[in-house]
Write a protein that holds these residues in place. Structure first.
Motif, mmCIF file in Angstrom:
data_model
loop_
_atom_site.group_PDB
_atom_site.id
_atom_site.type_symbol
_atom_site.label_atom_id
_atom_site.label_comp_id
_atom_site.label_asym_id
_atom_site.label_seq_id
_atom_site.Cartn_x
_atom_site.Cartn_y
_atom_site.Cartn_z
ATOM 1 N N MET A 1 88.982 -1.747 96.348
ATOM 2 C CA MET A 1 89.526 -2.491 97.472
ATOM 3 C C MET A 1 89.474 -1.896 98.833
ATOM 4 S SD MET A 1 91.598 -5.317 97.842
ATOM 5 C CE MET A 1 93.011 -5.804 98.558
ATOM 6 N N SER A 2 89.152 -0.666 99.039
ATOM 7 C CA SER A 2 89.018 -0.335 100.425
ATOM 8 C C SER A 2 87.929 -0.541 100.905
ATOM 9 C CB SER A 2 88.865 1.333 100.327
ATOM 10 O OG SER A 2 90.229 1.803 100.070
ATOM 11 N N GLU A 3 86.636 -1.117 100.126
ATOM 12 C CA GLU A 3 85.566 -1.534 100.645
ATOM 13 C C GLU A 3 85.704 -2.976 101.127
ATOM 14 O OE1 GLU A 3 82.100 -1.135 98.194
ATOM 15 O OE2 GLU A 3 82.335 0.948 97.947
ATOM 16 N N LEU A 4 86.319 -3.627 100.400
ATOM 17 C CA LEU A 4 86.689 -5.225 100.686
ATOM 18 C C LEU A 4 87.502 -5.305 101.986
ATOM 19 C CD1 LEU A 4 87.019 -8.328 100.096
ATOM 20 C CD2 LEU A 4 88.863 -7.743 98.746
ATOM 21 N N LEU A 5 88.397 -4.620 102.266
ATOM 22 C CA LEU A 5 89.328 -4.521 103.095
ATOM 23 C C LEU A 5 88.360 -3.972 104.348
ATOM 24 C CD1 LEU A 5 92.857 -2.876 102.101
ATOM 25 C CD2 LEU A 5 92.223 -5.268 102.504
ATOM 26 N N ALA A 6 87.658 -3.183 104.396
ATOM 27 C CA ALA A 6 86.844 -2.618 105.499
ATOM 28 C C ALA A 6 85.973 -3.883 105.906
ATOM 29 C CB ALA A 6 85.994 -1.407 105.008
ATOM 30 N N SER A 7 85.464 -4.531 104.907
ATOM 31 C CA SER A 7 84.330 -5.578 105.279
ATOM 32 C C SER A 7 85.223 -6.681 105.915
ATOM 33 C CB SER A 7 83.960 -6.288 103.888
ATOM 34 O OG SER A 7 84.668 -7.081 103.113
ATOM 35 N N LEU A 8 86.406 -6.606 105.768
ATOM 36 C CA LEU A 8 87.273 -7.697 106.501
ATOM 37 C C LEU A 8 87.696 -7.263 107.770
ATOM 38 C CD1 LEU A 8 89.024 -9.545 103.237
ATOM 39 C CD2 LEU A 8 87.332 -10.360 104.681
ATOM 40 N N GLY A 9 87.705 -5.951 108.094
ATOM 41 C CA GLY A 9 88.183 -5.445 109.130
ATOM 42 C C GLY A 9 89.535 -4.965 109.040
ATOM 43 N N LEU A 10 90.165 -4.895 107.684
ATOM 44 C CA LEU A 10 91.484 -4.602 107.519
ATOM 45 C C LEU A 10 91.671 -3.198 106.904
ATOM 46 C CD1 LEU A 10 92.122 -7.910 105.924
ATOM 47 C CD2 LEU A 10 92.835 -7.338 107.986
ATOM 48 N N GLU A 11 92.767 -2.574 107.196
ATOM 49 C CA GLU A 11 93.095 -1.324 106.540
ATOM 50 C C GLU A 11 94.435 -1.472 105.643
ATOM 51 O OE1 GLU A 11 91.906 1.635 107.025
ATOM 52 O OE2 GLU A 11 90.332 0.983 108.535
ATOM 53 N N PRO A 12 94.309 -0.802 104.710
ATOM 54 C CA PRO A 12 95.493 -0.585 103.693
ATOM 55 C C PRO A 12 96.727 -0.242 104.342
ATOM 56 C CG PRO A 12 93.944 0.634 102.712
ATOM 57 C CD PRO A 12 93.498 0.399 104.231
ATOM 58 N N VAL A 13 97.930 -0.775 103.989
ATOM 59 C CA VAL A 13 99.113 -0.472 104.677
ATOM 60 C C VAL A 13 100.097 0.566 103.701
ATOM 61 C CG1 VAL A 13 101.396 -1.491 105.321
ATOM 62 C CG2 VAL A 13 99.506 -2.611 105.888
ATOM 63 N N VAL A 14 100.759 1.298 104.332
ATOM 64 C CA VAL A 14 101.734 2.291 103.551
ATOM 65 C C VAL A 14 102.917 1.336 103.282
ATOM 66 C CG1 VAL A 14 103.305 4.366 103.539
ATOM 67 C CG2 VAL A 14 100.961 4.594 104.414
ATOM 68 N N ASN A 15 103.398 1.004 102.119
ATOM 69 C CA ASN A 15 104.385 0.173 101.800
ATOM 70 C C ASN A 15 105.753 0.831 101.500
ATOM 71 O OD1 ASN A 15 106.197 -1.687 100.760
ATOM 72 N ND2 ASN A 15 104.688 -2.486 99.126
ATOM 73 N N ALA A 16 106.825 0.956 102.445
ATOM 74 C CA ALA A 16 107.895 1.518 102.393
ATOM 75 C C ALA A 16 109.024 0.542 102.196
ATOM 76 C CB ALA A 16 108.244 2.353 103.684
ATOM 77 N N VAL A 17 108.507 -0.625 101.962
ATOM 78 C CA VAL A 17 109.509 -2.053 101.895
ATOM 79 C C VAL A 17 109.840 -2.314 100.369
ATOM 80 C CG1 VAL A 17 109.756 -4.503 102.180
ATOM 81 C CG2 VAL A 17 108.592 -2.989 103.951
ATOM 82 N N GLY A 18 109.155 -2.041 99.494
ATOM 83 C CA GLY A 18 109.174 -2.274 98.058
ATOM 84 C C GLY A 18 108.109 -3.442 97.872
ATOM 85 N N PRO A 19 108.446 -3.990 96.662
ATOM 86 C CA PRO A 19 107.171 -5.089 96.103
ATOM 87 C C PRO A 19 107.489 -6.279 96.743
ATOM 88 C CG PRO A 19 109.036 -4.895 94.496
ATOM 89 C CD PRO A 19 109.360 -3.964 95.839
ATOM 90 N N ALA A 20 107.393 -6.414 98.058
ATOM 91 C CA ALA A 20 107.286 -7.499 98.916
ATOM 92 C C ALA A 20 106.157 -8.373 98.896
ATOM 93 C CB ALA A 20 107.511 -7.106 100.251
ATOM 94 N N THR A 21 106.194 -9.686 98.455
ATOM 95 C CA THR A 21 105.035 -10.495 98.340
ATOM 96 C C THR A 21 104.240 -10.622 99.490
ATOM 97 O OG1 THR A 21 106.337 -12.254 97.218
ATOM 98 C CG2 THR A 21 104.241 -12.882 98.010
ATOM 99 N N ARG A 22 104.815 -10.419 100.927
ATOM 100 C CA ARG A 22 103.806 -10.412 102.111
ATOM 101 C C ARG A 22 103.186 -9.072 102.355
ATOM 102 N NH1 ARG A 22 109.133 -9.123 103.445
ATOM 103 N NH2 ARG A 22 109.762 -7.114 104.524
ATOM 104 N N LEU A 23 103.400 -7.863 101.495
ATOM 105 C CA LEU A 23 102.392 -6.950 101.437
ATOM 106 C C LEU A 23 101.719 -6.651 100.221
ATOM 107 C CD1 LEU A 23 105.200 -4.266 102.859
ATOM 108 C CD2 LEU A 23 103.169 -5.440 103.958
ATOM 109 N N GLY A 24 101.711 -7.857 99.356
ATOM 110 C CA GLY A 24 100.820 -7.823 98.201
ATOM 111 C C GLY A 24 101.572 -7.590 96.965
ATOM 112 N N SER A 25 102.751 -7.324 96.761
ATOM 113 C CA SER A 25 103.750 -7.214 95.764
ATOM 114 C C SER A 25 103.587 -5.870 95.078
ATOM 115 C CB SER A 25 103.623 -8.325 94.708
ATOM 116 O OG SER A 25 103.822 -9.525 95.186
#
Length: 411
Positions: free
Chosen positions: A1-25
């Motif tokens: 997933m890191s390679e895919l995100l990097a290819s899109l110019g994105l970075e993973p997020v530290v999720n302290a919200v819980g299983p929110a849909t807006r963060l990928g569940s």
């Protein structure tokens, strides 16, 4: 997933919200991904797969029947459609036009939320009862009439609602089914069978949250006749009477024939989601849930300890209550005036940091932040704790620098 995100110019997020849909569940485990990959490599009759999966869901939950949906919201929409249309294929074809039909769903005013749009999308008209702070049982009884299709109930609403047990008793006495939004009521795992034992007619559960299934998955369970209506309105009905698998329903006089594509056709569930949901549910019900809560509590304590002694900050661990909210949270109350910054300022700062951290901001308007630890990966509680402490100590750091500057000036 890191390679895919990097290819899109994105970075993973530290999720302290819980299983929110807006963060990928959630981040499904290897057993879920393997089940999805296996399902992707074969063709299957989807009505047979749904029937087999539904039978297993029903057995796990202690219900008559079960059905895989594309999430809890999709489940609510299908549940409303089933309660409105029943076994009437002509009405199924018309939804969301429910004119002339039983199209009213009774709901506590204090339980109205944005997600009840799923009920309205099926053609339901919501009839509100009571107030946020108080609703009397007599109001529910009075609201049920000839046009009532169902009563909807939201777990974890925070409203002073009529107890679910009493709602079910009143509705059933009047011959009306109850739909329960249980998207935030699992965990605890015991709730799955508790809701069935209470006689709730259709329970909507998210598969992509704490259960750890695919993000676009969930399930319904409850009355077999209503699940049958769900299936008729959800599955691909590009069929012919001569070969339709539902011919026994016609022979038994349950339906005159198949509907056309129902309102649930847009809520498609693939074989991959069904397989992944089942793999996740099997593993989740067998988990050591006490160990999960202990780990989550420890992560909350890490956050709270890091904020100890910061002026204008009060942090505490709110334990899992074992009934409605099955997970602990770290709650952080801010004296925004003393800190010189708002809760929203902190949310924005941590989101813009490296790594980017997402905090639960549902109560930020009250100066409250929460860390929900259930989606944190190993070591991330310390990252959140350190970043929060640094953000909230900025006033102290600025004051210390100012003091040193004044000392230099007066020397």
């Amino acid at each position: 997933m890191s390679e895919l995100l990097a290819s899109l110019g994105l970075e993973p997020v530290v999720n302290a919200v819980g299983p929110a849909t807006r963060l990928g569940s959630s981040t499904p485990g290897p057993h879920v991904l393997a089940a999805m990959a296996e399902a992707a490599g074969a063709f299957v009759r989807m009505h047979e797969l749904q029937a087999a999966a539904g039978a297993e869901i029903a057995a796990i939950c202690g219900a008559e029947a079960g059905y895989v949906t594309n999430g809890a919201a999709g489940g609510l929409m299908l549940a409303a459609a089933a309660c409105i249309a029943g076994d009437d294929p002509a009405l199924m074809d018309r939804l969301p036009d429910a004119s002339g039909a039983r199209d009213e769903i009774v709901i506590h005013r204090g339980q109205r939320i944005a997600y009840d749009h799923a009920l309205r999308a099926a053609g339901a008209r919501l009839v509100e009862i009571g107030f946020h702070d108080l609703t009397f049982p007599r109001e529910l009884d009075a609201a049920i009439g000839e046009r009532t299709a169902a009563v909807a109930y939201l777990s974890n609403s925070g409203a002073n609602a009529i107890p679910l047990e009493q709602v079910v008793a009143i509705a059933h006495r009047r011959g009306v089914p109850v739909i329960l939004d249980a998207s935030l009521a699992v965990p605890p795992v015991a709730n799955l069978r508790r809701f069935a034992a209470l006689g709730v007619d259709l329970v909507a559960v998210s598969g992509g949250k704490w259960i750890g299934g695919p993000a676009a998955s969930g399930f319904l369970y409850g009355r077999a006749d209503l699940i049958r209506s769900v299936a008729l309105q959800h599955q691909d009905q590009d069929v012919r009477m001569e070969t339709w698998h539902g011919a026994p329903l016609v022979a038994e006089g349950i339906v005159p024939g198949p509907p056309h594509q129902g309102i649930g056709r847009a809520l498609k569930v693939g074989k991959e989601e069904i397989a992944g949901l089942l793999a996740a549910l099997r593993a989740w019900v067998a988990r050591d849930h006490d160990a999960d809560r202990a780990r989550w509590t420890a992560d909350c304590e890490t956050v709270v300890a890091a904020l100890d002694g910061i002026d204008g900050v009060r942090a505490e661990v709110l334990p899992a209550d074992g009934r409605e909210r099955g997970w602990p949270v770290a709650e952080i109350a801010l004296d925004e005036r003393a800190l010189g910054r708002t809760a929203y300022d902190v949310v924005r700062e941590l989101a813009a940091g490296t790594p980017s951290i997402a905090l639960d901001e549902a109560l930020a308007w009250r100066g409250l932040l929460r860390v929900t630890p259930t989606q944190l990966q190993a070591g991330e509680a310390e990252v959140v704790a350190t970043s929060l402490a640094a953000s909230l100590r900025q006033r102290e750091a600025a004051a210390a620098i100012d003091t040193e500057d004044r000392k230099d000036w007066t020397a």
